[in-house]
Write an enzyme that holds these catalytic residues in place. Structure first.
Site, PDB file in Angstrom:
ATOM      1  N   ASP A 103      33.564  30.007  46.026  1.00  0.00           N
ATOM      2  CA  ASP A 103      32.057  30.073  45.514  1.00  0.00           C
ATOM      3  C   ASP A 103      31.324  29.210  46.137  1.00  0.00           C
ATOM      4  O   ASP A 103      31.671  27.943  46.232  1.00  0.00           O
ATOM      5  CB  ASP A 103      32.137  29.635  43.969  1.00  0.00           C
ATOM      6  CG  ASP A 103      30.637  29.660  43.291  1.00  0.00           C
ATOM      7  OD1 ASP A 103      29.746  30.240  43.735  1.00  0.00           O
ATOM      8  OD2 ASP A 103      30.547  28.736  42.544  1.00  0.00           O
ATOM      9  N   ASP A 141      27.522  29.294  41.000  1.00  0.00           N
ATOM     10  CA  ASP A 141      27.494  30.229  39.865  1.00  0.00           C
ATOM     11  C   ASP A 141      28.838  30.491  39.300  1.00  0.00           C
ATOM     12  O   ASP A 141      28.827  31.234  38.116  1.00  0.00           O
ATOM     13  CB  ASP A 141      26.790  31.482  40.200  1.00  0.00           C
ATOM     14  CG  ASP A 141      27.399  32.321  40.949  1.00  0.00           C
ATOM     15  OD1 ASP A 141      28.598  31.995  41.506  1.00  0.00           O
ATOM     16  OD2 ASP A 141      26.980  33.545  41.251  1.00  0.00           O
ATOM     17  N   ASP A 166      32.004  34.407  46.406  1.00  0.00           N
ATOM     18  CA  ASP A 166      31.008  35.179  47.030  1.00  0.00           C
ATOM     19  C   ASP A 166      31.208  35.485  48.706  1.00  0.00           C
ATOM     20  O   ASP A 166      32.354  34.848  49.093  1.00  0.00           O
ATOM     21  CB  ASP A 166      29.617  34.504  47.020  1.00  0.00           C
ATOM     22  CG  ASP A 166      29.415  33.068  47.136  1.00  0.00           C
ATOM     23  OD1 ASP A 166      30.169  32.787  48.115  1.00  0.00           O
ATOM     24  OD2 ASP A 166      29.061  32.354  46.274  1.00  0.00           O
ATOM     25  N   ASP A 185      41.090  53.858  44.939  1.00  0.00           N
ATOM     26  CA  ASP A 185      41.520  53.372  43.684  1.00  0.00           C
ATOM     27  C   ASP A 185      41.801  54.514  42.568  1.00  0.00           C
ATOM     28  O   ASP A 185      40.922  55.569  42.732  1.00  0.00           O
ATOM     29  CB  ASP A 185      40.499  52.544  43.068  1.00  0.00           C
ATOM     30  CG  ASP A 185      40.634  51.845  41.689  1.00  0.00           C
ATOM     31  OD1 ASP A 185      41.523  51.416  41.448  1.00  0.00           O
ATOM     32  OD2 ASP A 185      39.945  52.492  40.808  1.00  0.00           O
ATOM     33  N   GLU A 191      46.078  54.261  45.528  1.00  0.00           N
ATOM     34  CA  GLU A 191      46.762  53.379  44.658  1.00  0.00           C
ATOM     35  C   GLU A 191      47.671  54.595  43.934  1.00  0.00           C
ATOM     36  O   GLU A 191      46.987  55.501  43.118  1.00  0.00           O
ATOM     37  CB  GLU A 191      45.695  53.040  43.657  1.00  0.00           C
ATOM     38  CG  GLU A 191      46.347  52.044  42.401  1.00  0.00           C
ATOM     39  CD  GLU A 191      45.202  51.618  41.645  1.00  0.00           C
ATOM     40  OE1 GLU A 191      45.606  50.843  40.675  1.00  0.00           O
ATOM     41  OE2 GLU A 191      44.368  52.451  41.229  1.00  0.00           O
TER      42      GLU A 191
END
Length: 578
Positions: A50, A54, A58, A228, A282
């Site tokens: 980060d 926050d 990111d 996915d 997946e």
């Protein structure tokens, strides 16, 4: 007599060939590709680094750590979803497939991150979530507003006037897979949470929307796609009644329907082939035949099978037996020795930490057992998928009460266990051991507050052992898990035998040592792994004539060999060149 000698020669040759389980591979027999030779590093973005305080990782955090990624020797990064999303399921509920969620940054940040990876020779694999969308996606908002919507057939519906819909199991919702939509007086289907309505792949317009999304990201330069939950994408739109208890064999009833292959061939023609990208789904069905139908080259569908049988051997604190692990890896290797390709892994975002499940996370053995597991993964045939933090030996975190869990999967299972009047103490013991939330804790960079992950309050507390397990402590330590990991990635990259070579299991019944050889083009490696916390002996003819010069990897400084017998220390991992 002259006619007998040729016959005898042929007979001897036939016997010799019959005794050899698998002929040594030759490079000329193999179709080489970057994704077969790749070492893929799975990066969970909200837990990596980060930079704005926050509490969530990111893109700029990844950019800050690009040199670290390069130093690992990995060749590709698979990143979990970062699309715009209500985050009911941590981004696996997408509301806009072409937009970035603000917590991760901007599209410009993504472009800079991708460029930085490519400059370092690291490819990028995008996680595509198209079995379902978010109920906040514009498609679903329109579809659920009117039965006459042009997007109505983008999803699966059951009109209320037909009565109750046939029961469908939901992985996240103990009440089942249909949810009522008042505005259109009908039910929609969801395999996962009620906020994740299933997309209707039987609709050609929907499929084209998905291909266009994939082309959008391929045009940006992504190198591959992880699809996915894709084995569940095709649904039987007659919605027959399934037999009672069918959910116990979930994949058989909900996965790998024949039309799925038509859709994958269409995807291959529309996206994968023209953009020269690879894709892995997946899941690989419930049989080897299912898996081969997905990935054999002449099928023109996907490129790699990603199955779950390896992680399924250790779902409870009782653990697993080494024989089970050998059986699973050997069966899959044998099935794909000549056709198709598989993924090799022991951890990901849907599983607890590798060393806590397959190794020994006690302070005494954590480092050596993690080194053993990384040696194993990086010396097997197939493409290794390495999970962030496993290069350090990050462990499970004690979470004994449900109040600490934020994962929708954990909460759903807890709710279902309560409804079924299960022993909740026993349930929590298993959850604490196996919850995928264990594998999502923030990356441990150094000994500063929150492990150097954030200057704010982390979305999930950092494992308290970050002061003993972190990058800063291990980078310059020649005996650390991290240093060993880098040695193994370098070894695999420099030796095609570890990628393409034949695999032969030795002494399959040995209860503590996993021994095998890898062989290609006359080069042969012997891998010896002691999966126990005690010393263990093994006798192998392959050890005859071995000397210290033959050792190319060893997570201990010494080894005891007498003739063809070797004594391995607890969790010792050795690779010999034969």
């Amino acid at each position: 007599m002259k006619t007998i000698f040729p016959f005898l020669a042929l007979l001897i040759l036939a016997i010799a060939c019959a005794e050899k389980k698998e002929p040594p591979f030759q490079t000329s027999q193999i179709e080489k590709t970057w994704w077969k030779e790749g070492i893929i590093y799975q990066l969970y973005p909200q837990s990596f680094k980060d930079t704005d305080g926050d509490g969530f990782g990111d893109f700029k955090g990844v950019i800050e750590k690009l040199d670290y990624l390069e130093s690992l020797g990995i060749t590709a990064v698979w990143m979990n979803p970062f699309f715009d999303s209500p985050l009911v399921d941590n981004g696996y509920d997408v509301s806009d497939y072409r937009a970035i969620h603000e917590r991760y940054g901007t599209m410009e940040d993504f472009d800079a991150m991708l460029a930085g990876m490519h400059e370092r020779g690291i490819k990028f694999v995008l996680d595509v979530v198209v079995n379902h969308s978010s109920n906040q996606h514009e498609w679903f908002k329109q579809a659920s507003s009117s039965r006459d919507s042009e997007y109505r057939d983008y999803y699966h519906w059951w009109p209320a006037e037909k009565g109750d819909p046939p029961y469908r199991y939901s992985l996240f919702d103990p009440e089942g897979g249909w949810d009522y939509n008042k505005q259109t007086d009908s039910y929609y289907l969801h395999t996962f949470a009620e906020e994740q309505p299933d997309l209707n792949w039987e609709n050609p317009k929907l499929r084209q929307e998905v291909y266009d999304i994939m082309k959008f990201w391929a045009d940006k330069g992504v190198d591959g796609f992880r699809m996915d939950a894709f084995q569940f994408a095709s649904k039987d739109i007659t919605y027959p009644e399934f037999p009672e208890g069918h959910e116990k064999d979930f994949i058989k009833w909900y996965g790998m329907r024949p039309p799925l292959h038509d859709y994958l061939k269409e995807m291959y023609t529309e996206v994968l082939k023209p953009y020269d990208v690879f894709a892995v789904a997946e899941g690989a069905g419930s049989t080897m035949e299912d898996a081969h139908k997905l990935v054999d080259a002449d099928r023109n569908e996907l490129q790699m099978a990603y199955h779950f049988e390896t992680v399924d051997v250790s779902r409870t604190p009782e653990g697993y037996t080494l024989k089970e692990l050998k059986d699973v890896f050997t069966r899959w290797d044998e099935a794909f020795a000549e056709e198709g390709w598989i993924a090799i892994f022991l951890a990901n975002h849907d599983n607890a930490r590798m060393v806590s499940r397959f190794g020994n996370d006690s302070p005494e053995f954590r480092s050596v057992s993690t080194q053993l597991l990384n040696t194993f993964l990086l010396s097997m045939r197939g493409t290794p998928y390495m999970y962030y933090g496993d290069e350090l030996g990050m462990t499970n975190m004690d979470m004994p009460t449900i109040e600490e869990y934020v994962d929708i999967d954990a909460k759903g299972k807890y709710k279902g266990a309560l409804a079924a009047n299960e022993n909740m103490e026993a349930f929590m013991k298993v959850l604490n051991y196996s919850s995928r939330e264990n594998g999502r804790t923030p990356m441990q960079w150094d000994t500063t507050e929150h492990g150097g992950f954030t200057t704010g309050t982390p979305w999930k507390r950092v494992n308290p052992n970050y002061k003993e397990i972190n990058v800063a402590l291990q980078e310059d330590d020649p005996n650390s898990v991290l240093t060993h990991f880098k040695k193994m990635t370098a070894l695999r990259t420099e030796n095609p035998v570890l990628v393409y070579g034949s695999y032969t299991l030795l002494q399959p019944e040995h209860e503590e040592i996993y021994a095998y050889t890898r062989e290609l083009d006359g080069k042969k490696f012997l891998v010896l792994l002691n999966f126990s916390e005690t010393e263990s002996d093994i006798e192998l003819e392959e050890l005859k004539g071995i000397n210290p010069e033959n050792v190319i990897i060893n997570n201990y400084t010494e080894t005891s060999i007498k003739g063809i017998s070797i004594t391995l220390k607890p969790y010792q991992a050795i690779i010999y060149s034969l």
